[in-house]
Design a protein around this motif. Structure first.
Motif, PDB file in Angstrom:
ATOM      1  N   GLY A 127       0.811  -1.212   0.000  1.00  0.00           N
ATOM      2  CA  GLY A 127       0.000   0.000   0.000  1.00  0.00           C
ATOM      3  C   GLY A 127       0.838   1.253   0.000  1.00  0.00           C
ATOM      4  O   GLY A 127       0.658   2.145  -0.833  1.00  0.00           O
ATOM      5  N   ASP A 128       1.775   1.334   0.951  1.00  0.00           N
ATOM      6  CA  ASP A 128       2.690   2.472   0.978  1.00  0.00           C
ATOM      7  C   ASP A 128       3.912   2.138   1.812  1.00  0.00           C
ATOM      8  O   ASP A 128       3.903   1.208   2.619  1.00  0.00           O
ATOM      9  CB  ASP A 128       2.020   3.750   1.495  1.00  0.00           C
ATOM     10  N   VAL A 129       4.959   2.901   1.582  1.00  0.00           N
ATOM     11  CA  VAL A 129       6.210   2.794   2.335  1.00  0.00           C
ATOM     12  C   VAL A 129       6.471   4.161   2.949  1.00  0.00           C
ATOM     13  O   VAL A 129       6.437   5.181   2.252  1.00  0.00           O
ATOM     14  CB  VAL A 129       7.384   2.390   1.426  1.00  0.00           C
ATOM     15  N   THR A 130       6.712   4.202   4.262  1.00  0.00           N
ATOM     16  CA  THR A 130       6.982   5.455   4.959  1.00  0.00           C
ATOM     17  C   THR A 130       8.400   5.423   5.509  1.00  0.00           C
ATOM     18  O   THR A 130       8.788   4.445   6.158  1.00  0.00           O
ATOM     19  CB  THR A 130       5.976   5.672   6.100  1.00  0.00           C
ATOM     20  N   ILE A 131       9.159   6.475   5.248  1.00  0.00           N
ATOM     21  CA  ILE A 131      10.563   6.542   5.664  1.00  0.00           C
ATOM     22  C   ILE A 131      10.805   7.858   6.390  1.00  0.00           C
ATOM     23  O   ILE A 131      10.498   8.936   5.868  1.00  0.00           O
ATOM     24  CB  ILE A 131      11.514   6.431   4.455  1.00  0.00           C
ATOM     25  N   ALA A 132      11.340   7.778   7.611  1.00  0.00           N
ATOM     26  CA  ALA A 132      11.747   8.974   8.352  1.00  0.00           C
ATOM     27  C   ALA A 132      13.202   9.267   8.014  1.00  0.00           C
ATOM     28  O   ALA A 132      14.068   8.402   8.158  1.00  0.00           O
ATOM     29  CB  ALA A 132      11.577   8.762   9.849  1.00  0.00           C
ATOM     30  N   ILE A 133      13.486  10.491   7.575  1.00  0.00           N
ATOM     31  CA  ILE A 133      14.816  10.877   7.109  1.00  0.00           C
ATOM     32  C   ILE A 133      15.368  11.968   8.018  1.00  0.00           C
ATOM     33  O   ILE A 133      14.723  13.000   8.232  1.00  0.00           O
ATOM     34  CB  ILE A 133      14.752  11.364   5.656  1.00  0.00           C
ATOM     35  N   ASP A 134      16.550  11.724   8.560  1.00  0.00           N
ATOM     36  CA  ASP A 134      17.182  12.664   9.478  1.00  0.00           C
ATOM     37  C   ASP A 134      17.324  14.035   8.810  1.00  0.00           C
ATOM     38  O   ASP A 134      17.849  14.156   7.693  1.00  0.00           O
ATOM     39  CB  ASP A 134      18.560  12.139   9.894  1.00  0.00           C
ATOM     40  N   ALA A 135      16.843  15.066   9.491  1.00  0.00           N
ATOM     41  CA  ALA A 135      16.827  16.403   8.898  1.00  0.00           C
ATOM     42  C   ALA A 135      18.231  16.954   8.660  1.00  0.00           C
ATOM     43  O   ALA A 135      18.442  17.734   7.734  1.00  0.00           O
ATOM     44  CB  ALA A 135      16.045  17.358   9.803  1.00  0.00           C
ATOM     45  N   GLN A 136      19.198  16.538   9.474  1.00  0.00           N
ATOM     46  CA  GLN A 136      20.553  17.076   9.351  1.00  0.00           C
ATOM     47  C   GLN A 136      21.413  16.246   8.407  1.00  0.00           C
ATOM     48  O   GLN A 136      22.016  16.787   7.472  1.00  0.00           O
ATOM     49  CB  GLN A 136      21.212  17.139  10.733  1.00  0.00           C
ATOM     50  N   THR A 137      21.492  14.936   8.644  1.00  0.00           N
ATOM     51  CA  THR A 137      22.386  14.091   7.848  1.00  0.00           C
ATOM     52  C   THR A 137      21.740  13.581   6.572  1.00  0.00           C
ATOM     53  O   THR A 137      22.429  13.126   5.669  1.00  0.00           O
ATOM     54  CB  THR A 137      22.841  12.877   8.668  1.00  0.00           C
ATOM     55  N   ARG A 138      20.399  13.622   6.522  1.00  0.00           N
ATOM     56  CA  ARG A 138      19.609  13.075   5.410  1.00  0.00           C
ATOM     57  C   ARG A 138      19.703  11.547   5.323  1.00  0.00           C
ATOM     58  O   ARG A 138      19.331  10.955   4.303  1.00  0.00           O
ATOM     59  CB  ARG A 138      20.031  13.691   4.076  1.00  0.00           C
ATOM     60  N   LEU A 139      20.170  10.900   6.373  1.00  0.00           N
ATOM     61  CA  LEU A 139      20.185   9.443   6.405  1.00  0.00           C
ATOM     62  C   LEU A 139      18.874   8.929   6.988  1.00  0.00           C
ATOM     63  O   LEU A 139      18.320   9.528   7.908  1.00  0.00           O
ATOM     64  CB  LEU A 139      21.362   8.938   7.240  1.00  0.00           C
ATOM     65  N   PRO A 140      18.336   7.819   6.475  1.00  0.00           N
ATOM     66  CA  PRO A 140      17.073   7.272   6.981  1.00  0.00           C
ATOM     67  C   PRO A 140      17.214   6.760   8.406  1.00  0.00           C
ATOM     68  O   PRO A 140      18.230   6.165   8.779  1.00  0.00           O
ATOM     69  CB  PRO A 140      16.770   6.127   6.006  1.00  0.00           C
ATOM     70  N   LEU A 141      16.178   6.957   9.183  1.00  0.00           N
ATOM     71  CA  LEU A 141      16.147   6.505  10.572  1.00  0.00           C
ATOM     72  C   LEU A 141      15.107   5.423  10.805  1.00  0.00           C
ATOM     73  O   LEU A 141      15.210   4.661  11.767  1.00  0.00           O
ATOM     74  CB  LEU A 141      15.839   7.684  11.505  1.00  0.00           C
ATOM     75  N   ASP A 142      14.090   5.351   9.965  1.00  0.00           N
ATOM     76  CA  ASP A 142      12.935   4.528  10.275  1.00  0.00           C
ATOM     77  C   ASP A 142      12.196   4.177   8.980  1.00  0.00           C
ATOM     78  O   ASP A 142      12.061   5.035   8.092  1.00  0.00           O
ATOM     79  CB  ASP A 142      12.026   5.319  11.203  1.00  0.00           C
ATOM     80  N   VAL A 143      11.753   2.932   8.854  1.00  0.00           N
ATOM     81  CA  VAL A 143      11.062   2.470   7.654  1.00  0.00           C
ATOM     82  C   VAL A 143       9.855   1.645   8.060  1.00  0.00           C
ATOM     83  O   VAL A 143       9.934   0.831   8.984  1.00  0.00           O
ATOM     84  CB  VAL A 143      11.981   1.589   6.766  1.00  0.00           C
ATOM     85  N   SER A 144       8.731   1.826   7.374  1.00  0.00           N
ATOM     86  CA  SER A 144       7.583   0.954   7.585  1.00  0.00           C
ATOM     87  C   SER A 144       6.914   0.664   6.250  1.00  0.00           C
ATOM     88  O   SER A 144       6.872   1.527   5.370  1.00  0.00           O
ATOM     89  CB  SER A 144       6.578   1.568   8.567  1.00  0.00           C
ATOM     90  N   ILE A 145       6.428  -0.568   6.090  1.00  0.00           N
ATOM     91  CA  ILE A 145       5.754  -0.996   4.866  1.00  0.00           C
ATOM     92  C   ILE A 145       4.367  -1.478   5.251  1.00  0.00           C
ATOM     93  O   ILE A 145       4.224  -2.426   6.038  1.00  0.00           O
ATOM     94  CB  ILE A 145       6.535  -2.119   4.154  1.00  0.00           C
ATOM     95  N   THR A 146       3.349  -0.838   4.688  1.00  0.00           N
ATOM     96  CA  THR A 146       1.958  -1.151   5.014  1.00  0.00           C
ATOM     97  C   THR A 146       1.283  -1.815   3.820  1.00  0.00           C
ATOM     98  O   THR A 146       1.392  -1.326   2.695  1.00  0.00           O
ATOM     99  CB  THR A 146       1.189   0.130   5.387  1.00  0.00           C
TER     100      THR A 146
END
Length: 373
Positions: A226-245
């Motif tokens: 359905g969707d993939v949600t990714i939290a991206i660090d505002a400073q480094t731009r590296l991903p912190l968190d991923v979820s697949i629904t």
């Protein structure tokens, strides 16, 4: 990202381009199967921070660039995998020997905890369990897997594998990094830029870090994703968190991310491993090299033998594999399998038994089976 408190602002949408079926098949395997080894941390229930607006295009591009550049990341990871697995038959459980599907799945499904260190020097993943310790340690010359339950250490020498392939892997540790949420996110970000709509929907605090929340919605109406949600660090731009629904799902089936994270330098000694003196050490290099050499050098399928067939594109790609030997009864009893993100069936077609697997429903697999050569 259900725990993200909304400061929702939509600032840009990227229309997808299309990837080849082979690339997407690899992404599906990494995202759906090996993500079982990595999981997510729930975003802390805090109000979303006030961050400068950014378009989805710029956020996506900056994150892919950050992932491509050398970087170090370490921290604690929480995982959750809920893919509707059926009950495993006793013949596959391996309970009496401490191995088998049940034992493997028991270490990855549900809620799990890991500690991860990753840098250009290597990768180390520690599975945190109450009564058992498992460690994966890899550097540029070798990789180790340690399991305290059996007191065994498996060793794989990179040179031994590289010698049998035409193009030796240049990022050996990265190939072993399936327990790193950053690795999963990179695959998904590459996919997001080509196969769906990407939108910045939120801000959040993840592992104490301010982050943008990016949502990828596949353009395919056939995929189970359905969707993939990714939290991206505002400073480094590296991903912190991923979820697949799953499509139509009430919540994520796969979640992976940091509860604590650092981007500081990591001592290279972290990627070295010495097994305990009383451990059983097994060098699996020759076995792996033989398997790799067989796969690499078998370029031409003998006349009369069927080839694997892929169908669909992006996140609705499925693969049909001709079976040269019957599956064990314990495996066939698990089929057909219909999970929230993946389906699998076997069919007979013109005297050949085929195994079809993909992130689509069984009806779609059956329709594709009817079109097999």
């Amino acid at each position: 990202m259900g725990a993200c408190r909304a400061r929702c602002y939509k600032v840009g949408v990227t229309r997808a381009r299309r990837l080849s079926g082979s690339v997407i098949a690899a992404v599906v395997v990494v995202a759906v199967v090996t993500s079982a080894a990595i999981g997510i941390a729930a975003v802390r229930a805090q109000p979303g921070p006030s961050l400068p607006p950014v378009t989805a295009d710029r956020l996506l591009a900056s994150s892919i660039a950050a992932l491509a550049a050398p970087h170090s990341v370490s921290g604690d990871v929480r995982t959750r995998l809920d893919v509707g697995l059926p009950e495993i038959p006793a013949g596959l459980s391996g309970a009496a020997r401490g191995v088998g599907i049940t034992n493997v799945l028991g270490s990855v499904v549900g809620n799990q905890r890991f500690r991860v260190w990753s840098s250009p020097d290597g990768i180390r993943v520690q599975h945190l369990m109450d009564l058992q310790e498992q460690d994966l340690v890899a550097n540029h010359s070798e990789a180790w897997f340690w399991d305290s339950a059996t007191s065994t250490a498996a060793k794989l020498r990179a040179a031994g594998v590289a010698a049998v392939v035409p193009a030796p892997p240049t990022e050996f540790p990265a190939q072993m990094a399936n327990a790193d949420p950053v690795v999963l996110a990179k695959r998904l970000l590459d996919l997001a830029s080509n196969c769906g709509d990407v939108t910045v929907i939120d801000t959040a605090v993840v592992a104490g870090r301010d982050a943008y929340v990016l949502r990828f919605t596949p353009s395919s109406h056939t995929t189970l994703v359905g969707d993939v949600t990714i939290a991206i660090d505002a400073q480094t731009r590296l991903p912190l968190d991923v979820s697949i629904t799953p499509r139509g799902g009430a919540g994520p089936a796969i979640e992976a991310g940091f509860t604590a994270v650092s981007f500081g330098a990591i001592d290279p000694s972290m990627f070295a491993f010495t097994p305990p003196s009383d451990a059983t050490v097994r060098d699996v290099t020759d076995e792996v090299s033989t398997a790799v050499a067989t796969a690499v050098h078998r370029k031409d399928i003998p006349s009369g033998e069927q080839r694997p067939v892929t169908a669909g594109s992006c996140l609705d790609t499925s693969v049909a594999v001709p079976l040269r030997h019957p599956l064990p009864p314990e495996v066939t009893s698990l089929l057909p399998y219909s999970g929230p993100l993946e389906s699998a069936i076997t069919v007979g077609h013109d005297g050949t038994t085929w195994l079809l697997v993909g992130p689509v429903d069984i009806a779609t697999l059956q329709a594709r089976a009817d079109a097999l050569p």
